[in-house]
Design a protein around this motif. Structure first.
Motif, mmCIF file in Angstrom:
data_model
loop_
_atom_site.group_PDB
_atom_site.id
_atom_site.type_symbol
_atom_site.label_atom_id
_atom_site.label_comp_id
_atom_site.label_asym_id
_atom_site.label_seq_id
_atom_site.Cartn_x
_atom_site.Cartn_y
_atom_site.Cartn_z
ATOM 1 N N SER A 102 43.442 40.018 46.599
ATOM 2 C CA SER A 102 43.698 40.696 45.321
ATOM 3 C C SER A 102 42.406 41.080 44.611
ATOM 4 N N LEU A 105 40.168 45.032 44.304
ATOM 5 C CA LEU A 105 39.624 45.540 43.041
ATOM 6 C C LEU A 105 38.116 45.729 43.136
ATOM 7 N N TRP A 157 41.973 47.127 33.386
ATOM 8 C CA TRP A 157 43.301 46.518 33.187
ATOM 9 C C TRP A 157 43.595 45.471 34.251
ATOM 10 N N CYS A 158 43.373 45.815 35.513
ATOM 11 C CA CYS A 158 43.653 44.878 36.599
ATOM 12 C C CYS A 158 42.737 43.667 36.517
ATOM 13 N N GLY A 186 47.802 38.449 40.691
ATOM 14 C CA GLY A 186 47.709 39.881 40.417
ATOM 15 C C GLY A 186 47.935 40.768 41.615
ATOM 16 N N GLU A 227 49.406 44.127 40.484
ATOM 17 C CA GLU A 227 48.419 44.904 39.741
ATOM 18 C C GLU A 227 47.300 45.414 40.643
ATOM 19 N N SER A 228 46.866 44.569 41.606
ATOM 20 C CA SER A 228 45.791 45.015 42.493
ATOM 21 C C SER A 228 46.278 46.111 43.428
ATOM 22 N N ALA A 275 46.192 49.236 41.298
ATOM 23 C CA ALA A 275 44.814 49.678 41.108
ATOM 24 C C ALA A 275 44.252 50.275 42.386
#
Length: 397
Positions: A251, A255, A312-313, A323, A326-327, A330
């Protein structure tokens, strides 16, 4: 040449470190972009990498995301530092923020024992070794590919050792690495991770293909693991927890890729903008032609959107969440935005954009590969679609 200013401002500490990293990359690393010490694939030789790292050590910007006490910066702080290190394709190698080492250091820092950290993590943090993460398997063997649950590489306990057999592919940096993290499936079906000293005669490099990208030493090898014996003390964490540890690594690693390649695309945009403002065509500067000016304007929009998505991520990961959703978001949003930016930079520069006279064409190649590495866009979209379905079912219950 005008420069893009980021709005990320996570802490005075991060800003100070990021400023030093940016100065180092622009002043010291950028001149190395013409250094001929490359392999047949165009990737920097270790001789070049370690020479740059000595300069980084002297400048106080080696492994800048890991603090003197061994702790990691927050993800939001790391974002600013890694974006600045990415202003050159060589920057992350020089500053020791490059994949796979950065992700491997993160995993070991969170899950390794003190003894394992001293043996395997310390030389990575000091920038004196490279590492490789052995997870992906050849799809032509019906192996894992992008689906680790299909892993065919096995491990079985034999006294105070584990014996590992299988094949792995697209193992970045395996050729020349000193530290390996090997993922395998135990007889009971649980995944395990092992720390390995490299090279080892039981890990044979079968092929190192030429790929579209060329920024990573050792490229992306296919290897055969034949009766590799690993002491039980070199298992990372507990048996059966390998998939959980993989998410701890993957994750933030996804990012981090977004961070580094955003830095490269910012630099490519700077080069393309400078070209468009200086180059005259049909009686005026290229920038004054809407077809060109609008592309650079769209770049500014995509750069800002990528920056906001990363921020944000990173904030989600800083809450302690894995996450994964979210990752994935992104990774898709940023990689696709960066591809648009890199493509426009090539287009703005015309014939010059497809030559090696600047780093723009390399950035285009690297970002194109990024849309596949660490999970293709389509795999992440599929995962997100499953979440939509799952959330819908929960809402109906």
């Amino acid at each position: 040449m005008s420069r893009i200013e980021l709005s990320l401002n996570p802490s005075p500490r991060a800003v100070a470190i990021a400023d030093r990293v940016e100065s180092f990359v622009r002043d010291v690393v950028v001149p190395y972009e013409r250094d001929p010490r490359r392999d047949h694939h165009g990737a920097p030789l270790d001789e070049l990498v370690y020479e740059m790292r000595e300069h980084a050590r002297a400048a106080g910007v080696l492994t800048p995301h890991i603090l003197a006490d061994g702790s990691h910066m927050t993800q939001r702080e790391t974002a600013l530092v890694l974006i600045k290190s990415g202003l050159s394709p060589l920057g992350p190698l020089a500053c020791n923020t490059m994949a796979p080492d950065e992700g491997n250091m993160y995993l070991l820092g969170h899950k390794a024992t003190e003894e394992q950290k001293d043996h395997f993590l310390k030389p990575l943090v000091e920038g004196r070794a490279r590492s490789a993460f052995f997870m992906t398997e050849p799809s032509d063997d019906n192996g894992a590919g992008s689906d680790p649950s299909m892993m065919l590489t096995t491990c079985r306990q034999d006294g105070n050792h584990w014996v590992i057999n299988g094949r792995k592919t697209f193992i970045t940096g395996a050729d020349g690495a000193s530290v390996g993290i090997v993922m395998a499936k135990a007889e009971d079906g649980g995944a395990c991770m092992f720390l390995v000293d490299l090279p080892d005669p039981a890990i044979r490099i079968d092929d190192v293909p030429n790929t579209i990208d060329s920024s990573m030493p050792g490229s992306h090898a296919t290897v055969t693991i034949d009766n590799l014996r690993v002491p039980a003390s070199q298992m990372l964490g507990e048996p059966g927890d390998g998939f959980k540890y993989a998410q701890v690594r993957l994750s933030p690693a996804r990012l981090s890729h977004c961070m580094r390649w955003l830095g490269c695309c910012i630099r490519a945009h700077e080069i393309a903008s400078d070209y468009a403002c200086r180059r005259m065509a049909f009686g005026k500067a290229l920038i004054e032609h809407e077809g060109v000016g609008f592309m650079l304007a769209e770049n500014l929009i995509d750069i800002k959107q990528a920056e906001l998505m990363i921020d944000w991520c990173a904030g989600v990961l800083d809450t302690g969440s894995l996450g994964t959703t979210e990752s994935s978001m992104a990774k898709v949003a940023v990689s696709e935005a960066l591809m648009r930016i890199a493509d426009r930079c090539v287009q703005v520069m015309g014939g010059t954009g497809v030559t090696d006279k600047t780093i723009v064409e390399q950035v285009f190649r690297e970002v194109r590969a990024f849309r596949i590495y660490d999970g293709p866009t389509e795999v992440h979209k599929w995962s997100l679609a499953k979440k939509v379905r799952r959330d819908w079912r929960e809402a109906q219950a």
